[in-house]
Design a protein around this motif. Structure first.
Motif, PDB file in Angstrom:
ATOM      1  N   ASN A   2       7.207 -18.445   5.847  1.00 53.01           N
ATOM      2  CA  ASN A   2       7.136 -17.043   5.844  1.00 53.01           C
ATOM      3  C   ASN A   2       6.153 -16.573   4.935  1.00 53.01           C
ATOM      4  O   ASN A   2       6.006 -16.815   3.897  1.00 53.01           O
ATOM      5  CB  ASN A   2       8.503 -16.505   5.492  1.00 53.01           C
ATOM      6  N   VAL A   3       5.425 -15.518   5.558  1.00 53.46           N
ATOM      7  CA  VAL A   3       4.392 -14.691   4.849  1.00 53.46           C
ATOM      8  C   VAL A   3       4.897 -13.228   5.105  1.00 53.46           C
ATOM      9  O   VAL A   3       4.945 -13.009   6.306  1.00 53.46           O
ATOM     10  CB  VAL A   3       3.148 -14.854   5.351  1.00 53.46           C
ATOM     11  N   THR A   4       4.985 -12.545   3.805  1.00 51.92           N
ATOM     12  CA  THR A   4       5.695 -11.225   3.891  1.00 51.92           C
ATOM     13  C   THR A   4       4.551 -10.300   3.010  1.00 51.92           C
ATOM     14  O   THR A   4       4.044 -10.865   1.763  1.00 51.92           O
ATOM     15  CB  THR A   4       6.969 -11.207   3.334  1.00 51.92           C
ATOM     16  N   VAL A   5       4.469  -9.273   3.659  1.00 57.16           N
ATOM     17  CA  VAL A   5       3.389  -8.202   2.921  1.00 57.16           C
ATOM     18  C   VAL A   5       4.363  -6.944   2.645  1.00 57.16           C
ATOM     19  O   VAL A   5       5.142  -6.541   3.627  1.00 57.16           O
ATOM     20  CB  VAL A   5       2.189  -7.815   3.816  1.00 57.16           C
ATOM     21  N   PHE A   6       4.108  -6.488   1.380  1.00 60.87           N
ATOM     22  CA  PHE A   6       4.875  -5.251   1.137  1.00 60.87           C
ATOM     23  C   PHE A   6       3.909  -4.204   0.854  1.00 60.87           C
ATOM     24  O   PHE A   6       2.832  -4.144   0.197  1.00 60.87           O
ATOM     25  CB  PHE A   6       5.629  -5.202  -0.206  1.00 60.87           C
ATOM     26  N   ASP A  77      12.477 -15.703  -0.026  1.00 62.09           N
ATOM     27  CA  ASP A  77      12.476 -16.548   1.007  1.00 62.09           C
ATOM     28  C   ASP A  77      11.032 -16.707   1.659  1.00 62.09           C
ATOM     29  O   ASP A  77      10.737 -17.433   2.773  1.00 62.09           O
ATOM     30  CB  ASP A  77      13.140 -16.255   2.213  1.00 62.09           C
ATOM     31  N   SER A  78      10.067 -15.993   0.881  1.00 60.13           N
ATOM     32  CA  SER A  78       8.500 -16.231   1.561  1.00 60.13           C
ATOM     33  C   SER A  78       7.766 -17.204   0.924  1.00 60.13           C
ATOM     34  O   SER A  78       7.848 -17.407  -0.434  1.00 60.13           O
ATOM     35  CB  SER A  78       7.838 -14.857   1.463  1.00 60.13           C
ATOM     36  N   GLU A  79       7.064 -18.017   1.480  1.00 58.32           N
ATOM     37  CA  GLU A  79       6.007 -18.872   0.853  1.00 58.32           C
ATOM     38  C   GLU A  79       4.934 -18.194   0.386  1.00 58.32           C
ATOM     39  O   GLU A  79       4.382 -18.535  -0.782  1.00 58.32           O
ATOM     40  CB  GLU A  79       5.493 -19.812   1.836  1.00 58.32           C
ATOM     41  N   PHE A  80       4.413 -17.074   0.706  1.00 59.47           N
ATOM     42  CA  PHE A  80       3.235 -16.172   0.528  1.00 59.47           C
ATOM     43  C   PHE A  80       3.731 -14.615   0.605  1.00 59.47           C
ATOM     44  O   PHE A  80       4.354 -14.484   1.667  1.00 59.47           O
ATOM     45  CB  PHE A  80       2.000 -16.413   1.352  1.00 59.47           C
ATOM     46  N   VAL A  81       3.462 -14.212  -0.434  1.00 59.91           N
ATOM     47  CA  VAL A  81       3.729 -12.512  -0.389  1.00 59.91           C
ATOM     48  C   VAL A  81       2.638 -11.775  -0.938  1.00 59.91           C
ATOM     49  O   VAL A  81       1.789 -12.259  -1.974  1.00 59.91           O
ATOM     50  CB  VAL A  81       4.870 -12.298  -1.407  1.00 59.91           C
ATOM     51  N   GLY A  82       2.307 -10.727  -0.035  1.00 56.48           N
ATOM     52  CA  GLY A  82       1.187  -9.946  -0.266  1.00 56.48           C
ATOM     53  C   GLY A  82       1.578  -8.362  -0.890  1.00 56.48           C
ATOM     54  O   GLY A  82       2.883  -8.108  -0.241  1.00 56.48           O
ATOM     55  N   LEU A  83       1.014  -8.116  -1.664  1.00 54.84           N
ATOM     56  CA  LEU A  83       1.115  -6.591  -1.959  1.00 54.84           C
ATOM     57  C   LEU A  83      -0.051  -5.828  -1.672  1.00 54.84           C
ATOM     58  O   LEU A  83      -1.214  -6.085  -2.115  1.00 54.84           O
ATOM     59  CB  LEU A  83       1.537  -6.639  -3.640  1.00 54.84           C
ATOM     60  N   ALA A  84       0.316  -4.774  -1.028  1.00 53.28           N
ATOM     61  CA  ALA A  84      -0.991  -3.950  -0.449  1.00 53.28           C
ATOM     62  C   ALA A  84      -0.818  -2.624  -0.703  1.00 53.28           C
ATOM     63  O   ALA A  84       0.443  -1.888  -0.764  1.00 53.28           O
ATOM     64  CB  ALA A  84      -1.037  -4.221   1.340  1.00 53.28           C
ATOM     65  N   ARG A 130       3.952 -17.612  -3.775  1.00 47.60           N
ATOM     66  CA  ARG A 130       2.205 -17.625  -4.107  1.00 47.60           C
ATOM     67  C   ARG A 130       1.944 -16.199  -3.559  1.00 47.60           C
ATOM     68  O   ARG A 130       2.664 -15.448  -2.714  1.00 47.60           O
ATOM     69  CB  ARG A 130       1.548 -18.732  -3.643  1.00 47.60           C
ATOM     70  N   GLN A 131       1.098 -15.470  -4.252  1.00 45.68           N
ATOM     71  CA  GLN A 131       0.867 -14.211  -4.080  1.00 45.68           C
ATOM     72  C   GLN A 131      -0.552 -13.943  -3.496  1.00 45.68           C
ATOM     73  O   GLN A 131      -1.657 -14.602  -3.799  1.00 45.68           O
ATOM     74  CB  GLN A 131       1.076 -13.299  -5.175  1.00 45.68           C
ATOM     75  N   LEU A 162      -1.013 -18.971  -8.956  1.00 46.28           N
ATOM     76  CA  LEU A 162      -0.065 -18.095  -8.230  1.00 46.28           C
ATOM     77  C   LEU A 162      -0.792 -17.255  -7.185  1.00 46.28           C
ATOM     78  O   LEU A 162      -0.295 -17.259  -6.264  1.00 46.28           O
ATOM     79  CB  LEU A 162       0.537 -17.163  -9.361  1.00 46.28           C
ATOM     80  N   VAL A 163      -1.909 -16.839  -7.704  1.00 48.33           N
ATOM     81  CA  VAL A 163      -2.695 -15.765  -6.704  1.00 48.33           C
ATOM     82  C   VAL A 163      -3.469 -16.526  -5.838  1.00 48.33           C
ATOM     83  O   VAL A 163      -4.545 -17.133  -6.506  1.00 48.33           O
ATOM     84  CB  VAL A 163      -3.407 -14.749  -7.692  1.00 48.33           C
ATOM     85  N   VAL A 164      -3.405 -16.288  -4.377  1.00 46.93           N
ATOM     86  CA  VAL A 164      -4.362 -17.059  -3.667  1.00 46.93           C
ATOM     87  C   VAL A 164      -5.523 -16.331  -3.505  1.00 46.93           C
ATOM     88  O   VAL A 164      -6.784 -16.993  -3.357  1.00 46.93           O
ATOM     89  CB  VAL A 164      -3.457 -17.269  -2.164  1.00 46.93           C
ATOM     90  N   PHE A 165      -5.409 -15.013  -3.326  1.00 43.33           N
ATOM     91  CA  PHE A 165      -6.730 -14.266  -3.084  1.00 43.33           C
ATOM     92  C   PHE A 165      -6.556 -12.892  -3.403  1.00 43.33           C
ATOM     93  O   PHE A 165      -5.221 -12.241  -3.165  1.00 43.33           O
ATOM     94  CB  PHE A 165      -7.483 -14.398  -1.714  1.00 43.33           C
ATOM     95  N   GLU A 166      -7.606 -11.934  -3.811  1.00 40.32           N
ATOM     96  CA  GLU A 166      -7.674 -10.697  -4.058  1.00 40.32           C
ATOM     97  C   GLU A 166      -8.596  -9.893  -3.061  1.00 40.32           C
ATOM     98  O   GLU A 166      -9.812 -10.455  -2.957  1.00 40.32           O
ATOM     99  CB  GLU A 166      -7.913 -10.344  -5.524  1.00 40.32           C
ATOM    100  N   LEU A 167      -8.162  -8.670  -2.646  1.00 37.03           N
ATOM    101  CA  LEU A 167      -9.109  -8.166  -1.422  1.00 37.03           C
ATOM    102  C   LEU A 167      -9.373  -6.697  -2.362  1.00 37.03           C
ATOM    103  O   LEU A 167      -8.464  -5.908  -2.272  1.00 37.03           O
ATOM    104  CB  LEU A 167      -8.616  -8.014  -0.209  1.00 37.03           C
TER     105      LEU A 167
END
Ligand code: FMN
Length: 244
Positions: A2-6, A77-84, A130-131, A162-167
């Motif tokens: 699961n990949v979730t973006v907030f 429950d997410s493997e990757f979480v993005g904060l936008a 991971r984020q 922890l952090v995969v990438f930043e944009l």
């Protein structure tokens, strides 16, 4: 997976943040992930009361009743979480900050010391997702990302891996430009969207995003001068000569 973006933009589904998140999640789906974008503005998320009940009275449980319990489950429950977020006053929006404050129940109360002299609280859960982080600014240039970049330097130092990438996407208001309005810019936006798709795919397939892809995400969309002139022209048109 699961990949979730907030998405922390008050503009929600109409945000530039969403224009960035959409192709990224499409890439993640192509890589085999299940994806979800949560628009925080549509959720009931109360402000942290600072009462520390979640540490001392009901460990791991917040006293507030709102959508946060469900969002916390989704997060865990997410493997990757993005904060936008859009850049607001050189930082993230209050919406996203408020959301992240509510993660206090996931930490334990005792203060621990790192070898480098910094301090931390241990997590209550065995695994954190991971984020990745996405910011877009209304200004051209890089200056408006300095505070967020400094924040992420601290996060990465405290949590290696922890952090995969930043944009850090400048000229955010250019992202909604259409082919008819500006064909050249639209084709650069298409290349940017393709790079986002690659980043999403790489993340779920390899667990990381290559330097080359991250560089591509930071491609110039429009020159500072052209962006500034277009933005100012738009305000002039809206305000009329008397107020400009
Ligand atoms: C209250 C407020 C504060 C802002 N502060 C900044 C800022 O400090 N730096 C900047 O570059 N843009 C700033 N902006 C502009 C937004 O970052 C820009 O419009 C962005 O593209 C909006 O993204 P969104 O559509 O995802 O919300 C601000 C906008 C608002 C409404």
């Amino acid at each position: 997976m699961n990949v979730t973006v907030f998405n922390g933009s008050p503009r929600g589904r109409k945000s530039n943040s969403h224009l960035i998140v959409e192709p990224l999640l499409e890439g993640a789906r192509e890589g085999g992930a299940k994806t979800q974008e949560v628009f925080l503005v549509e959720k009931d998320i109360k402000q942290c009361l600072g009462c520390f009940h979640c540490w001392g009275v009901t460990p791991g449980q917040c006293v507030l009743t709102d959508d946060m319990a469900e969002l916390m489950d989704l997060y865990l429950d997410s493997e990757f979480v993005g904060l936008a977020t859009p850049v607001y006053n050189m930082y993230m929006t209050g919406l996203l900050k408020n959301f992240t404050d509510r993660f206090l129940p996931l930490a334990t109360p005792h203060i621990r010391r790192n070898e480098d002299g910094s301090f931390y609280h241990e997590g209550r859960t065995r695994r954190f997702p991971r984020q990745f982080f996405i910011a877009n600014s209304g200004f051209p240039g890089e200056h408006n990302f300095l505070v967020l970049q400094a924040f992420y330097e601290v996060v990465k130092k405290a949590n290696p891996g922890l952090v995969v990438f930043e944009l850090y996407r400048n000229c955010g208001e250019a992202l909604s430009v259409t082919e008819e309005e500006h064909p050249e810019l639209a084709s650069r936006i298409a290349a940017f969207r393709a790079a986002l798709g690659t980043a999403g795919r790489e993340m779920v397939v390899t667990g990381q995003v290559s330097q080359e892809t991250v560089q591509g995400l930071h491609m110039e969309l429009i020159s500072d001068e052209e962006y500034m002139a277009a933005a100012n022209r738009q305000w002039d048109e809206q305000l009329g000569e008397s107020d400009a």
